[in-house]
Design an enzyme around this catalytic site. Structure first.
Site, PDB file in Angstrom:
ATOM      1  N   LYS A  56      10.098 -47.312   4.584  1.00  9.63           N
ATOM      2  CA  LYS A  56      10.908 -47.834   5.711  1.00  9.63           C
ATOM      3  C   LYS A  56      10.016 -48.278   6.874  1.00  9.63           C
ATOM      4  CE  LYS A  56      15.083 -45.370   4.354  1.00  9.63           C
ATOM      5  NZ  LYS A  56      14.618 -44.472   3.280  1.00  9.63           N
TER       6      LYS A  56
HETATM    7  P1  OMP Z   1      19.678 -38.323  -2.630  1.00 10.73           P
HETATM    8  O1  OMP Z   1      20.766 -38.305  -1.611  1.00 10.73           O
HETATM    9  O2  OMP Z   1      19.020 -37.007  -2.822  1.00 10.73           O
HETATM   10  O3  OMP Z   1      20.101 -38.982  -3.902  1.00 10.73           O
HETATM   11  O4  OMP Z   1      18.504 -39.226  -1.998  1.00 10.73           O
HETATM   12  C1  OMP Z   1      18.677 -40.511  -1.517  1.00 10.73           C
HETATM   13  C2  OMP Z   1      17.337 -41.184  -1.262  1.00 10.73           C
HETATM   14  O5  OMP Z   1      17.585 -42.543  -0.893  1.00 10.73           O
HETATM   15  C3  OMP Z   1      16.529 -40.572  -0.121  1.00 10.73           C
HETATM   16  O6  OMP Z   1      15.149 -40.731  -0.419  1.00 10.73           O
HETATM   17  C4  OMP Z   1      16.901 -41.420   1.071  1.00 10.73           C
HETATM   18  O7  OMP Z   1      15.885 -41.493   2.046  1.00 10.73           O
HETATM   19  C5  OMP Z   1      17.120 -42.791   0.443  1.00 10.73           C
HETATM   20  N1  OMP Z   1      18.101 -43.677   1.119  1.00 10.73           N
HETATM   21  C6  OMP Z   1      19.367 -43.212   1.426  1.00 10.73           C
HETATM   22  O8  OMP Z   1      19.758 -42.090   1.098  1.00 10.73           O
HETATM   23  N2  OMP Z   1      20.225 -44.042   2.090  1.00 10.73           N
HETATM   24  C7  OMP Z   1      19.909 -45.311   2.448  1.00 10.73           C
HETATM   25  O9  OMP Z   1      20.742 -46.023   2.997  1.00 10.73           O
HETATM   26  C8  OMP Z   1      18.631 -45.789   2.133  1.00 10.73           C
HETATM   27  C9  OMP Z   1      17.762 -45.000   1.410  1.00 10.73           C
HETATM   28  C10 OMP Z   1      16.554 -45.652   0.890  1.00 10.73           C
HETATM   29  O10 OMP Z   1      16.070 -46.583   1.533  1.00 10.73           O
HETATM   30  O11 OMP Z   1      16.142 -45.390  -0.210  1.00 10.73           O
END
Ligand code: OMP
Length: 273
Positions: free
Chosen positions: A93
């Site tokens: 990011k």
């Molecule tokens: P879980 O919720 O454990 O499946 O993780 C989600 C992953 O996606 C994490 O690494 C977050 O930082 C990332 N993420 C989001 O959850 N929401 C977003 O809108 C964007 C991201 C990302 O850019 O990957």
């Protein structure tokens, strides 16, 4: 990796799953903590167990940076260990002025050989373009994120009557193409995925938020899939922490296989085979 190579992987594996590698020392199984590099050992076993069922891995930088130089070492080893036919996303990011952005791009594309990096769009064109100058490398631009705070700015209406995230999609299509730019669209608002698909019919979407954040894979697939699939659906915690015991890799395998089976059904329904 090119778009054609990514699409080929998706068709071959019947999967558009991205496994998030977010290793948290307070959550990884206790028996790994005695190994010289517990984070790499954890990732290695997760990769061994899941690579047949996914097409991408997304290490989130926070989980490595928090560990200092040792964390960077674990990240480097992880990226080198991921099989070369899988797409890799540095979830960093980033977003800064042009000369700084160029060095971020070098760090992740040349030094670490990631295929792509997540980038925040709000510093504008000159902060994003340096990432687009690398052949077969991708920008994954934050558009409509999965978190509750996404409404604070992304949903503000501009003077054109469009929402800020819609402006980001329209403007950024002048910078990159479906061959080198993807959009992050959170799974927690599947209705938005349908709207965004109309604004960007060809682009791939990285869709995080399935699993621990409650997003629905069926809904996301119905609203977001295009003729080449056009989706990478990420799940991190629901896969990598499916068990906290010695069977964690087996449990991760089961979870990723379950998602892959469901995905293959949606791909077939949409004629992406
Ligand atoms: P879980 O919720 O454990 O499946 O993780 C989600 C992953 O996606 C994490 O690494 C977050 O930082 C990332 N993420 C989001 O959850 N929401 C977003 O809108 C964007 C991201 C990302 O850019 O990957």
């Amino acid at each position: 990796m090119t778009r054609a190579q990514l699409v080929e992987q998706i068709r071959k594996k019947g999967s558009y799953l991205c496994v998030g590698l977010d290793p948290d020392l307070s959550k990884i199984p206790a028996h790994l903590l005695a190994s010289p590099d517990p984070v790499f050992e954890f990732n290695k076993q997760i990769i061994d167990a899941t690579h047949e069922y996914c097409v991408a891995y997304k290490p989130n930088l926070a989980f490595y940076e928090a560990l200092g130089p040792k964390g960077w070492e674990s990240l480097q080893k992880t990226i080198e260990y991921i099989p070369k036919d899988l797409f890799t996303i540095a979830d960093a990011k980033r977003g800064d002025i042009g000369n700084t952005a160029s060095l971020y791009a070098k760090a992740f594309f040349e030094r670490m050989n990631f295929d792509s990096i997540t980038v925040a769009p709000y510093m504008g064109e000159d902060s994003v373009k340096p990432f687009l100058e690398f052949k077969n490398k991708w920008v994954v631009l934050l558009v409509h994120t999965s978190n509750p705070g996404s409404a604070d700015f992304q949903l503000l209406e501009s003077k054109t009557g469009r929402k800020l995230y819609e402006e980001v999609i329209l403007k950024s299509q002048q910078w990159g193409t479906p061959e080198n730019m993807m959009y992050v669209v959170g799974a927690t608002r599947a209705d938005k995925i349908g709207e965004i698909r109309k604004l960007a019919p060809e682009h791939f979407f990285l869709v995080p938020g399935v699993g621990a954040q409650g997003g629905d894979l069926e809904e996301v697939s119905k609203m977001g899939m295009n003729k080449d699939c056009g989706l990478l659906v990420n799940s991190s915690r629901a896969i990598i922490y499916a068990s906290s015991g010695r069977d964690f890799a087996e449990a991760a395998k089961r979870e990723s296989q379950k998602l892959q089976l469901e995905m293959s059904k949606y791909l077939e329904q949409n004629g992406v085979t």
